[in-house]
Design an enzyme around this catalytic site. Sequence first.
Site, PDB file in Angstrom:
ATOM      1  N   ASP A  48      -1.207 -11.550  -7.660  1.00 56.06           N
ATOM      2  CA  ASP A  48      -1.659 -12.801  -7.052  1.00 56.06           C
ATOM      3  C   ASP A  48      -1.503 -13.972  -8.009  1.00 56.06           C
ATOM      4  OD1 ASP A  48      -2.255 -12.332  -4.407  1.00 56.06           O
ATOM      5  OD2 ASP A  48      -4.262 -11.591  -4.820  1.00 56.06           O
ATOM      6  N   ARG A  62       4.462 -13.306  -2.474  1.00 52.90           N
ATOM      7  CA  ARG A  62       5.020 -12.073  -3.028  1.00 52.90           C
ATOM      8  C   ARG A  62       5.513 -11.118  -1.949  1.00 52.90           C
ATOM      9  NH1 ARG A  62       0.427  -7.898  -4.224  1.00 52.90           N
ATOM     10  NH2 ARG A  62      -1.426  -8.799  -3.304  1.00 52.90           N
ATOM     11  N   CYS A  74      -4.348  -5.221 -14.475  1.00 53.66           N
ATOM     12  CA  CYS A  74      -4.291  -4.236 -13.393  1.00 53.66           C
ATOM     13  C   CYS A  74      -3.181  -4.546 -12.394  1.00 53.66           C
ATOM     14  CB  CYS A  74      -5.628  -4.128 -12.669  1.00 53.66           C
ATOM     15  SG  CYS A  74      -6.048  -5.570 -11.673  1.00 53.66           S
ATOM     16  N   GLU A 121      -6.938 -14.225 -11.140  1.00 60.16           N
ATOM     17  CA  GLU A 121      -5.761 -14.172 -10.277  1.00 60.16           C
ATOM     18  C   GLU A 121      -5.385 -15.536  -9.726  1.00 60.16           C
ATOM     19  OE1 GLU A 121      -6.687 -11.578  -6.970  1.00 60.16           O
ATOM     20  OE2 GLU A 121      -8.806 -12.135  -7.070  1.00 60.16           O
ATOM     21  N   HIS A 142       0.826  -1.205   0.000  1.00 56.41           N
ATOM     22  CA  HIS A 142       0.000   0.000   0.000  1.00 56.41           C
ATOM     23  C   HIS A 142       0.864   1.260   0.000  1.00 56.41           C
ATOM     24  CE1 HIS A 142      -3.182  -2.807   1.472  1.00 56.41           C
ATOM     25  NE2 HIS A 142      -3.893  -2.075   0.648  1.00 56.41           N
ATOM     26  N   ARG A 183     -13.925  -3.191  -6.985  1.00 56.42           N
ATOM     27  CA  ARG A 183     -13.707  -4.605  -6.658  1.00 56.42           C
ATOM     28  C   ARG A 183     -14.352  -4.895  -5.314  1.00 56.42           C
ATOM     29  NH1 ARG A 183      -7.629  -6.483  -6.048  1.00 56.42           N
ATOM     30  NH2 ARG A 183      -7.847  -5.338  -4.090  1.00 56.42           N
TER      31      ARG A 183
END
Length: 565
Positions: free
Chosen positions: A450, A460, A497, A426, A185, A328
């Site tokens: 993902d 990740r 994305c 994903e 973030h 989403r």
Amino acid sequence: MLNGIPSSPGVYMGAAVVEYSKVDINYNEVINDSEIEANISKFISASRELSDDYTAIISELDKTQPNIATILESNLMLINDDILKKDIISYIEKGYSAESAITLFYDQQRNFLLSTKDSILRERAFEIDNIKDRLLDIIWGRKGLFQVSKGDILVVRNITPSELIHYQSMGIAGLITEVGGLTSHCSILARSYEIPAVIGVKDACSKIKTGDTIIINGYAGVVIVNPNNEATSHYNLKKIIEKEHQDRLGQIRNLPSETKDGRYIKIMSNVDTMRDIDNTVKTKSDGVGLVRTESLILGLNTFPDEESQYVSYSQFADRAFPHAITFRAFDIGSDKFTSETNFHEDNPALGVRGIRFLLGREDVFKTQIRAILRASANKNVRFMLPMIINLPELKATLDLIEICKNELKAEGQMFDSRMPVGIMIETPAAAIISDILAKNCDFFSIGTNDLTQYVLASDRNNEHLSDSYDTLHPAVLRLIKITIDNAEDAGIDLSICGEIAGRFEATKLLVGMGVKSLSVSPSIQLNLKKNLRSMSYKNAKTFAKNVLKCETPEEVRQLISANHP
């Protein structure tokens, strides 16, 4: 010269402000019975002062940025939580000092969250660490990192979203961290705020001192400490070149995002805040490809009601109008809200998360669906589902959406009866059966972050697996290509994305594979448009065919490097 990972583009020279060194606390420190009340008072006083600090910060925030305020307010709720306070006081009553009790309690909470595989929870752990450090700063009489000046470069081991939000409001002009990920973030926020950032700089807090002159290069991932005349001259030249580059980018703002041979590629935005929406207008974005709605609930122990969600979604949709905006659904794990679940998972990344969690909590899901439907009245809203792995999950959600539509219609509410519903690709399962899924939804969005970790079985967020986690792995690229072709055959829209969409060196590959829409941070869109306008679609198709024949990630990189404009 220190090297790290380029996280947010830009070049800047300024004074460093380095976080305080952490002081080790002895958990076994024992206080006398006569000192217990004084230590309890010390803790209560520090909690009250920290609460006042957060309240002041929240009041200064732009009220058009509800998602940001929510993040800070969630921390304020933790600080003021009576149950948590009682737990810490109970440690003090057992003979721990205030400092030891605070450290012991918050370290236990942090270690629990860090042991999970859920990326939201892992980031939440750093929020908890921040509260602990701020309480200790107050007890020790330290001013903390909130005392930064406009133009400073912040140097920290790690940084939480709430800290970065505060520092940005204070005017920091650069960010250096010892740890962190490109998809965290904070990296996303730094790019959104257009703050040059370099992450993963080893021992930055010990090698850089407060007051040092720093040159930070967010393009190359380089930090120069106390530059000599030669380095300063090079920096000044770099700034001139960057300004000229930005001026040239400004000239293409109104030009179409198309290749030299006329292939139009939509450039859309990934957003978290109202500020991001405003930046999409500045860059002439083609719309919003992803709004991460879980930012509304980050750190809360409950879910917002329908009305507050509706207000937030409506503000986003109105600001984006007439362009499309894609919300989403909450992408959270089952143990995100311990007060609302009665079981624990050792590996929530592979557990009850995304659509699985939502279908198991229809009350939560219906509230969000109703709020998003109500916000769709201007017919520019799209709804996207996370973590789909099979057709029954998709159909169950579509049935639930129909139920919500009938309820709203009976209530006389306005909404878009044909609101497009799409899914995130994903998981390997979704990619492999994307031909089936494409017949039952309106669009795809490939979440490469993902998808990569699930295909390669590599977390990740695990720094020890940085060599294994690789979006350019041939297996990942082939699944992306399968999904693109199946979407094309079904006649539905598809966008990328994930992190790869913003990597300029991979743009030619994605375009050649058939991608018609890229959704990235607004701060890099003009550079992306410049890159698109410099390439030929015909050449990109040939290039992509050659890349898809590669057997190793190294071969992929060599081809990309040789063909990067």
